[in-house]
Design an enzyme around this catalytic site. Structure first.
Site, PDB file in Angstrom:
ATOM      1  N   ASP A  14      -7.635   2.114   9.619  1.00  0.00           N
ATOM      2  CA  ASP A  14      -8.272   0.796   9.607  1.00  0.00           C
ATOM      3  C   ASP A  14      -9.288   0.630   8.479  1.00  0.00           C
ATOM      4  OD1 ASP A  14      -6.864   0.231  12.033  1.00  0.00           O
ATOM      5  OD2 ASP A  14      -8.375   1.386  13.092  1.00  0.00           O
ATOM      6  N   LYS A  17      -6.424  -0.816   4.152  1.00  0.00           N
ATOM      7  CA  LYS A  17      -5.423  -0.404   3.161  1.00  0.00           C
ATOM      8  C   LYS A  17      -4.481  -1.551   2.778  1.00  0.00           C
ATOM      9  CE  LYS A  17      -4.122   2.854   6.034  1.00  0.00           C
ATOM     10  NZ  LYS A  17      -5.221   2.845   7.013  1.00  0.00           N
ATOM     11  N   GLY A  41      -1.283  -1.343  11.567  1.00  0.00           N
ATOM     12  CA  GLY A  41      -1.445  -2.795  11.522  1.00  0.00           C
ATOM     13  C   GLY A  41      -2.171  -3.116  10.235  1.00  0.00           C
ATOM     14  N   HIS A  42      -1.439  -3.606   9.253  1.00  0.00           N
ATOM     15  CA  HIS A  42      -2.038  -3.871   7.950  1.00  0.00           C
ATOM     16  C   HIS A  42      -2.232  -5.374   7.765  1.00  0.00           C
ATOM     17  CE1 HIS A  42      -0.491   0.317   6.492  1.00  0.00           C
ATOM     18  NE2 HIS A  42      -1.495   0.384   7.337  1.00  0.00           N
ATOM     19  N   GLN A 225      -2.448   4.773   9.017  1.00  0.00           N
ATOM     20  CA  GLN A 225      -3.501   5.508   9.722  1.00  0.00           C
ATOM     21  C   GLN A 225      -4.485   6.100   8.692  1.00  0.00           C
ATOM     22  OE1 GLN A 225       0.003   6.473  10.958  1.00  0.00           O
ATOM     23  NE2 GLN A 225      -0.313   4.536  11.975  1.00  0.00           N
TER      24      GLN A 225
HETATM   25  P1  IMP Z   1      -0.321   7.028  18.134  1.00  0.00           P
HETATM   26  O1  IMP Z   1      -0.195   7.057  16.643  1.00  0.00           O
HETATM   27  O2  IMP Z   1       0.080   5.731  18.738  1.00  0.00           O
HETATM   28  O3  IMP Z   1       0.353   8.212  18.770  1.00  0.00           O
HETATM   29  O4  IMP Z   1      -1.885   7.221  18.492  1.00  0.00           O
HETATM   30  C1  IMP Z   1      -2.586   8.418  18.232  1.00  0.00           C
HETATM   31  C2  IMP Z   1      -4.009   8.128  17.739  1.00  0.00           C
HETATM   32  O5  IMP Z   1      -3.955   7.524  16.455  1.00  0.00           O
HETATM   33  C3  IMP Z   1      -4.803   7.173  18.622  1.00  0.00           C
HETATM   34  O6  IMP Z   1      -6.166   7.548  18.602  1.00  0.00           O
HETATM   35  C4  IMP Z   1      -4.631   5.835  17.931  1.00  0.00           C
HETATM   36  O7  IMP Z   1      -5.681   4.949  18.220  1.00  0.00           O
HETATM   37  C5  IMP Z   1      -4.651   6.276  16.481  1.00  0.00           C
HETATM   38  N1  IMP Z   1      -3.944   5.348  15.597  1.00  0.00           N
HETATM   39  C6  IMP Z   1      -2.607   5.191  15.474  1.00  0.00           C
HETATM   40  N2  IMP Z   1      -2.327   4.261  14.544  1.00  0.00           N
HETATM   41  C7  IMP Z   1      -3.498   3.837  14.074  1.00  0.00           C
HETATM   42  C8  IMP Z   1      -3.857   2.880  13.057  1.00  0.00           C
HETATM   43  O8  IMP Z   1      -3.028   2.275  12.400  1.00  0.00           O
HETATM   44  N3  IMP Z   1      -5.197   2.713  12.849  1.00  0.00           N
HETATM   45  C9  IMP Z   1      -6.132   3.425  13.522  1.00  0.00           C
HETATM   46  N4  IMP Z   1      -5.843   4.315  14.468  1.00  0.00           N
HETATM   47  C10 IMP Z   1      -4.541   4.523  14.734  1.00  0.00           C
END
Ligand code: IMP
Length: 432
Positions: A14, A17, A41-42, A225
């Site tokens: 977040d 990017k 989520g971009h 991420q």
């Molecule tokens: P997952 O990727 O859905 O398995 O989530 C694993 C961890 O990564 C959790 O803490 C999510 O909140 C975090 N996470 C996954 N995608 C994002 C993102 O795009 N931005 C921020 N945190 C993310």
């Protein structure tokens, strides 16, 4: 000038990017996603219009830019087509310039069911995943039982493989998690009608990148991420299930690592984290709340409020080392306008010692106490400033200190959500 530029989140995701990818791809020929899935989520704001992309590379808004989804990305086919249709409704044709690797693992309904069931079973120890099935899909890939985009071309074989993998997972869903089984026929019936639209987009992304390199074309590799969520180098087990480091750009698309010319680390002027896990500089006071409200810190995918805290240079040092950063891009500087003082974490106290690098693993990081340097804030508005010299003196001092502590140049500063609310000191795709 660089031809192949990797752009990645230097914190817990977040960092903004999407906006930077969109901005920089003005001078790129192609943009490639290399890991993650629609957990990302971009957010892009162009002329006041907001678009959130989850799976489609953020260069999509630039006409003529080729969009590639590399083998490292886990694909929910339904979501992919939904995003394509949404862009179509905005008169953006993406289907003809999107290439999807045949080696992308497919996210299926049982992955989502497992993700949700596991989180529920973990109770207080839940990771706080996005519930999109990302982890279980990567697990299937590594266990060599996953279904891939390339499997869609052979309906009979796909149906057979699906039955096998679903039998396996339904057993644990029902027997272990005490949840309902996911219906095989319903799954098959939901995916097969989509195949016709997907197949024309399937291609050899690795070969495509090689040929772009031969033609000296410019490619942006778009990370999702952030580095601190990396499966190996992040705050394990509170991480995502893919590698988010710079090297993943090579593995997740099929390009040689020496072909990557420049790595831009995107860092928010403060820090946020969504989901569970250690966060040494987290603020539980009114400043944290203020940053969250002013920075609209809600997940672009799940809508969850993000945890907020001060900038952590110790954590950033790990990112710098693991990713071999070339430069930084500091985003959301404007959110800090109006703070009387600002703090930067420069070391941790850990078991009676002062340390300058975060320890590996969540348990050790939980015990780290941040040590801060305090600087004067700035009252003037930085929002919308587009040249460096116009920044308030104290904002410049803050940026200088970040550059000094990280030993990296700050090539870009973002001062607002709009595409053009940006200070570009050095454009990676442009001769200086
Ligand atoms: P997952 O990727 O859905 O398995 O989530 C694993 C961890 O990564 C959790 O803490 C999510 O909140 C975090 N996470 C996954 N995608 C994002 C993102 O795009 N931005 C921020 N945190 C993310």
């Amino acid at each position: 000038m660089a031809n192949n530029v990797v752009l990645l989140g230097a914190q817990w995701g977040d960092e903004g990017k999407g906006k930077i990818v969109d901005l920089l791809t003005e001078k790129a020929d192609a943009v490639a996603r290399f890991q993650g899935g629609h957990n990302a989520g971009h957010t892009l704001v162009i002329d006041g219009q907001k678009t959130v992309l989850h799976l489609i590379p953020s260069g999509a808004m630039r006409e003529g830019v080729e969009c590639l989804i590399g083998n490292g990305v886990v694909v929910n086919v339904e979501q992919l087509l939904k995003e394509i249709d949404n862009l179509k409704s905005m008169n953006i044709d993406i289907e003809s310039r999107l290439m999807l690797s045949m080696a992308c693992p497919i996210i299926l309904p049982h992955h989502i069911a497992l993700d949700v069931a596991r989180e529920k079973a973990k109770g207080k120890k839940a990771i706080g995943t996005t519930g999109r099935g990302i982890g279980p899909c990567y697990e299937d890939k590594v266990a060599r039982r996953g279904l891939r985009i390339g499997d869609l071309v052979n309906a009979k074989l796909f149906a057979e493989k699906l039955r096998e993998v679903m039998d396996y997972h339904n057993h644990s869903l029902v027997q272990y998690f005490k949840q309902q089984a996911v219906d095989y026929q319903e799954t098959l019936d939901s995916i097969m009608p989509l195949v016709e639209r997907v197949v024309p987009m399937v291609g050899d992304v690795s070969e495509k990148l090689y040929s772009l390199r031969q033609q000296s074309k410019s490619v942006m590799f778009e990370g999702a991420q952030g580095m601190l969520l990396d499966i190996d180098h992040g705050t394990y087990p509170y991480v995502t299930s893919s590698n988010t480091v710079a090297a993943a750009a090579a593995i997740g698309t099929g390009i040689g690592p020496l072909e990557l010319d420049y790595v831009l680390g995107i860092v928010k002027a403060y820090t946020t984290r969504v989901g569970s896990g250690p966060f040494p500089t987290e603020l539980f006071d009114e400043v944290g709340q203020w940053l969250g409200e002013k920075g609209h810190e809600f997940g672009a995918t799940t809508g969850r409020p993000r945890r907020c805290g001060w900038l952590d240079m110790v954590a950033l040092k790990r990112t710098r080392q693991v990713c071999g950063l070339s430069a930084l891009c500091v985003t959301k500087l404007d959110v800090m306008d109006g703070l009387e003082t600002v703090k930067i974490c420069t070391s941790y106290e850990y078991k009676g010692n002062s340390i300058g690098l975060p320890p590996y693993g969540a348990d050790a990081l939980e015990q780290c106490v941040p040590v801060y340097e305090t600087m004067s804030g700035w009252n003037e508005k930085t929002e919308g400033i587009r040249d460096y010299t116009s920044l308030p003196v104290n904002a410049k001092k803050y940026l200088d200190r970040i550059s000094e502590l990280s030993d990296l140049p700050i090539d870009i500063v973002s001062t607002g959500a709009e595409r053009d609310d940006t200070i570009v000191c050095k454009h990676p795709f442009q001769e200086q």
